[in-house]
Design a protein around this motif. Structure first.
Motif, PDB file in Angstrom:
ATOM      1  N   ARG A 182       0.844  -0.982   0.152  1.00 52.86           N
ATOM      2  CA  ARG A 182       0.016  -0.050   0.083  1.00 52.86           C
ATOM      3  C   ARG A 182       0.868   1.218  -0.162  1.00 52.86           C
ATOM      4  O   ARG A 182       0.272   2.366   0.092  1.00 52.86           O
ATOM      5  N   ASN A 183       2.049   1.209  -0.214  1.00 54.48           N
ATOM      6  CA  ASN A 183       3.051   2.305  -0.217  1.00 54.48           C
ATOM      7  C   ASN A 183       3.697   2.450  -1.506  1.00 54.48           C
ATOM      8  O   ASN A 183       3.797   1.764  -2.328  1.00 54.48           O
ATOM      9  N   ARG A 184       4.374   3.658  -1.449  1.00 50.45           N
ATOM     10  CA  ARG A 184       5.001   4.140  -2.511  1.00 50.45           C
ATOM     11  C   ARG A 184       5.796   3.059  -3.121  1.00 50.45           C
ATOM     12  O   ARG A 184       6.229   2.704  -4.350  1.00 50.45           O
ATOM     13  N   TYR A 187       4.655   0.181  -4.800  1.00 56.97           N
ATOM     14  CA  TYR A 187       4.106   0.630  -6.324  1.00 56.97           C
ATOM     15  C   TYR A 187       5.489   0.459  -7.106  1.00 56.97           C
ATOM     16  O   TYR A 187       5.268   0.062  -8.211  1.00 56.97           O
ATOM     17  N   TYR A 188       6.506   1.198  -6.678  1.00 57.06           N
ATOM     18  CA  TYR A 188       7.791   1.307  -7.516  1.00 57.06           C
ATOM     19  C   TYR A 188       8.331   0.142  -7.916  1.00 57.06           C
ATOM     20  O   TYR A 188       8.920  -0.229  -8.862  1.00 57.06           O
ATOM     21  N   LYS A 190       6.770  -2.885  -8.040  1.00 61.74           N
ATOM     22  CA  LYS A 190       5.810  -3.600  -9.054  1.00 61.74           C
ATOM     23  C   LYS A 190       6.175  -2.808 -10.395  1.00 61.74           C
ATOM     24  O   LYS A 190       6.391  -3.601 -11.308  1.00 61.74           O
ATOM     25  N   ALA A 191       6.403  -1.544 -10.455  1.00 66.35           N
ATOM     26  CA  ALA A 191       6.736  -0.696 -12.082  1.00 66.35           C
ATOM     27  C   ALA A 191       7.873  -1.355 -12.550  1.00 66.35           C
ATOM     28  O   ALA A 191       7.896  -1.642 -13.691  1.00 66.35           O
ATOM     29  N   GLU A 194       7.574  -4.702 -13.950  1.00 67.25           N
ATOM     30  CA  GLU A 194       6.620  -4.854 -15.112  1.00 67.25           C
ATOM     31  C   GLU A 194       7.607  -4.144 -16.163  1.00 67.25           C
ATOM     32  O   GLU A 194       7.269  -4.560 -17.365  1.00 67.25           O
ATOM     33  N   ARG A 200      11.652   4.109 -15.192  1.00 67.43           N
ATOM     34  CA  ARG A 200      12.676   5.234 -15.162  1.00 67.43           C
ATOM     35  C   ARG A 200      11.962   6.758 -15.860  1.00 67.43           C
ATOM     36  O   ARG A 200      12.376   7.574 -15.234  1.00 67.43           O
ATOM     37  N   SER A 201      11.258   6.385 -16.592  1.00 66.33           N
ATOM     38  CA  SER A 201      10.550   7.776 -17.258  1.00 66.33           C
ATOM     39  C   SER A 201       9.698   8.284 -16.469  1.00 66.33           C
ATOM     40  O   SER A 201       9.204   9.356 -16.578  1.00 66.33           O
ATOM     41  N   LEU A 202       9.476   7.636 -15.297  1.00 69.61           N
ATOM     42  CA  LEU A 202       8.400   8.014 -14.276  1.00 69.61           C
ATOM     43  C   LEU A 202       8.929   8.554 -12.991  1.00 69.61           C
ATOM     44  O   LEU A 202       8.576   8.729 -11.767  1.00 69.61           O
ATOM     45  N   GLY A 203      10.317   8.873 -13.218  1.00 66.95           N
ATOM     46  CA  GLY A 203      11.030   9.636 -12.200  1.00 66.95           C
ATOM     47  C   GLY A 203      11.793   8.517 -11.084  1.00 66.95           C
ATOM     48  O   GLY A 203      12.172   8.913  -9.878  1.00 66.95           O
ATOM     49  N   ILE A 204      11.709   7.189 -11.483  1.00 65.44           N
ATOM     50  CA  ILE A 204      11.989   5.982 -10.319  1.00 65.44           C
ATOM     51  C   ILE A 204      13.529   5.610 -10.823  1.00 65.44           C
ATOM     52  O   ILE A 204      13.893   5.379 -11.643  1.00 65.44           O
ATOM     53  N   ASN A 205      14.423   5.818  -9.577  1.00 63.81           N
ATOM     54  CA  ASN A 205      15.669   5.382  -9.585  1.00 63.81           C
ATOM     55  C   ASN A 205      15.957   3.821  -9.462  1.00 63.81           C
ATOM     56  O   ASN A 205      15.601   3.338  -8.461  1.00 63.81           O
TER      57      ASN A 205
END
Lengths: 338, 245
Positions: A182-184, A187-188, A190-191, A194, A200-205
């Motif tokens: 349920r936390n950021r 989600y990160y 799982k992203a 996937e 990366r394009s969504l700002g995830i290091n």
């Protein structure tokens, strides 16, 4: 997944059953099996943080298991430090090692990461086999402390103390997984699983978050490593740094369903009794048969249901919901006609 | 000061010059169309700006700050978002979850990210599908979802890589309306597009790449009659068509 009406009562019933278990079933073999099921559930959940949510399949988690076992055992036998403190120290060591392994190997994609973890696992097994200070290939016996006190992390008259400690660890691992989903960070992860480029394009290091997942995974694995050492009171490179442990951790999670909370627990509940019973009943005549069964299981899961047992359950629920919807619409149609 | 400035951006893959000495700037609030034949280096240029490739040489500046060679996540944090030529939705996650992943960048708390994501789903018309798995969407909705996800990072500059390729005429119309609405919200847009009928009325300015080099940078009207562009990309048919108007 939405919770249905019976899920919360069922969960409460399960928790009550787990708490009452040692008093309902007093035979040592059953208690021991249950301790192993719960221990492997925690290990499966630990593996799941990295392998399930972040999608980074590791076959080297015995490293963290072994580090947890060795750190607490060494601190206790050499300096008399309580295994409880040793357990925390072991988790810290495992987190540091996870960062050292993770940083270079997370540059590798997919299968190459899995291969790198196998290699890293073997390196640790070899180091500990040859490291005389920590007992080399012989390993370390943990001196027995009588009195069955919680503070000593040893129980001899009955296994119940171990049972509740590992049950508490399961609670902690389950709550951590629940919070993660349920936390950021959840989600990160799982992203990243996937599609790392989209992440990366969504700002995830991506590398940083994989390292977070691995650190969490390593810490829980190390804690269970300490538990195992205190439970068996003897550790050696061949038992705690074994590739077997790494594979079984992965298998428990994969069989039940990766990236879910219930998956690894279901996986352990199915796999561990099977392993224990085949070991007991066939051990003398057909040693290693449970390994053949593992091999078959891996093949069956990967061919027919890569989502594990949880996916079968989800499909059944979807069908069930569709069937009920159909009944409702049929009834409505019949009502109109009538 | 231009929002985005490229100076002499060059990207070499072995012997291939994918981009050569590209210099251009994008002003705040503009809609810029980037066109050119297949293999002209449009996507490579996007990748050089958004951090997926490191330019061999040259400088990229955003809001006056040099961002050359920054990693994609850092570029995104500074306010540049993108979509991909081949859609990259997070297949096993729901539509809402996809957009939440983007929204988490500026809203670390799950409930805030959720609120932001729902707002964007409403705006992009995906709200009725929020609980569907992304893999079950049609191609048009996947593209829309990618756009929604990029918007959730609250960019000042948005790169759309063939956001309208493969859409039918009515879907294309929706997409054009969407781009206009975004532009009204002060989001600067650079889009790669093949459909001239889309680019010409939409873009304030059109930039043309050919064999990695910038060959024209002008208003859509003048691009349509530019000899070099017609020769390299639009073709003789286009000249004939524009005359007959």
């Amino acid at each position: 997944m939405r919770t249905s009406r019976w899920q919360i009562p069922a969960l409460l019933a399960l928790i009550l059953f787990l708490i009452a278990f040692p008093y309902l079933f007093t035979q040592p073999f059953l208690q021991r099996t249950m301790i192993l099921i719960i221990m492997w559930s925690v290990l499966g959940l630990a593996w799941n943080f990295l392998g399930g949510y972040a999608g980074q399949v590791s076959f080297g988690h015995a490293i963290f298991f072994g580090l947890g076992a060795y750190t607490s055992t060494y601190l206790f036998t050499e300096y008399g430090i309580s295994p409880w403190l040793g357990m925390i120290a072991g988790a810290v060591v495992a987190v540091i090692v996870s960062a050292i392994i993770g940083w270079p190997s997370f540059r590798l994609a997919g299968h190459y990461f899995a291969i790198a973890t196998i290699a890293a696992g073997e390196i640790f097994a070899i180091i500990f086999r040859n490291w005389k200070t920590v007992g080399g290939a012989v390993g370390i016996y943990i001196p027995i402390v009588r009195g069955d006190k919680l503070i000593d992390f040893q129980f001899h008259d009955s296994k119940i103390g171990y049972y509740y400690i590992i049950l508490a660890m399961l609670g902690l691992a389950a709550l951590t997984t629940y919070a993660l989903e349920r936390n950021r960070i959840g989600y990160y992860l799982k992203a990243i699983r996937e599609d790392p480029d989209a992440a990366r394009s969504l700002g995830i290091n991506v590398t940083l978050y994989k390292m977070y997942a691995m650190a969490l995974s390593a810490a829980f694995t190390a804690i269970v490593g300490t538990f195992y050492a205190q439970f068996v009171l003897y550790i050696s490179p061949n038992t705690v740094f074994a590739l077997n442990i790494s594979i079984q951790m992965a298998l428990v999670a994969i069989l039940g369903g990766t990236g879910t909370l219930a998956g690894p627990i279901i996986g352990a509940a199915v796999l561990i009794p099977m392993a224990e019973y085949t070991r007991v009943y066939l051990g003398g005549r057909a040693g290693g048969l449970h390994l053949v069964v593992y091999g078959l299981l891996i093949m069956i899961i990967s061919v027919y249901q890569p989502g594990g047992l949880m996916a079968i359950y989800k499909q059944w629920r979807q069908k069930e919901t569709a069937r009920k919807m159909q009944q409702v619409t049929d009834a409505a149609a019949a009502g109109k006609e009538g | 000061m231009a929002l985005l400035e490229l100076k002499g951006v060059t990207k070499q893959f072995g012997g291939l010059m994918a981009n050569y000495d590209v210099t251009l700037s994008v002003e705040e609030g503009e809609i810029v169309g980037l066109i050119g034949p297949n293999g002209a280096g449009k996507t490579t240029l996007f990748n050089c700006i958004t951090g997926y490739y490191k330019p061999t040489s040259g400088v990229v500046r955003f809001q006056g700050r040099e961002i050359t060679g920054w990693s994609p996540d850092r570029v995104c944090k500074t306010g540049i978002a993108r979509t991909f030529q081949i859609v990259r939705v997070l297949k096993e996650m729901t539509v809402l979850e996809n957009v939440m992943v983007g929204a988490f960048l500026r809203h670390p708390q799950a409930k805030d990210a959720r609120r932001k994501a729902l707002e964007i789903l409403e705006f992009t018309g995906l709200a009725p599908r929020q609980d569907q798995l992304a893999r079950n969407l049609t191609i048009a909705n996947k593209k829309r979802l990618e756009l929604a996800r990029a918007l959730a990072t609250e960019p000042r500059l948005l790169f759309l890589d063939e956001a309208m390729a493969g859409l039918n005429p009515s879907e294309t119309n929706d997409a054009v309306t969407m781009v206009r609405k975004l532009s009204e919200q002060q989001i600067t847009i650079v889009l790669v597009e093949h459909v001239m009928k889309v680019i010409m009325p939409l873009a304030h300015r059109v930039v043309v790449l050919d064999s990695g080099q910038l060959i024209a940078d002008d208003t859509p009207e003048r691009i349509a009659t530019n000899e070099r562009v017609i020769e390299a990309y639009l073709g003789e048919k286009y000249r004939a068509a524009s005359r007959s108007h």
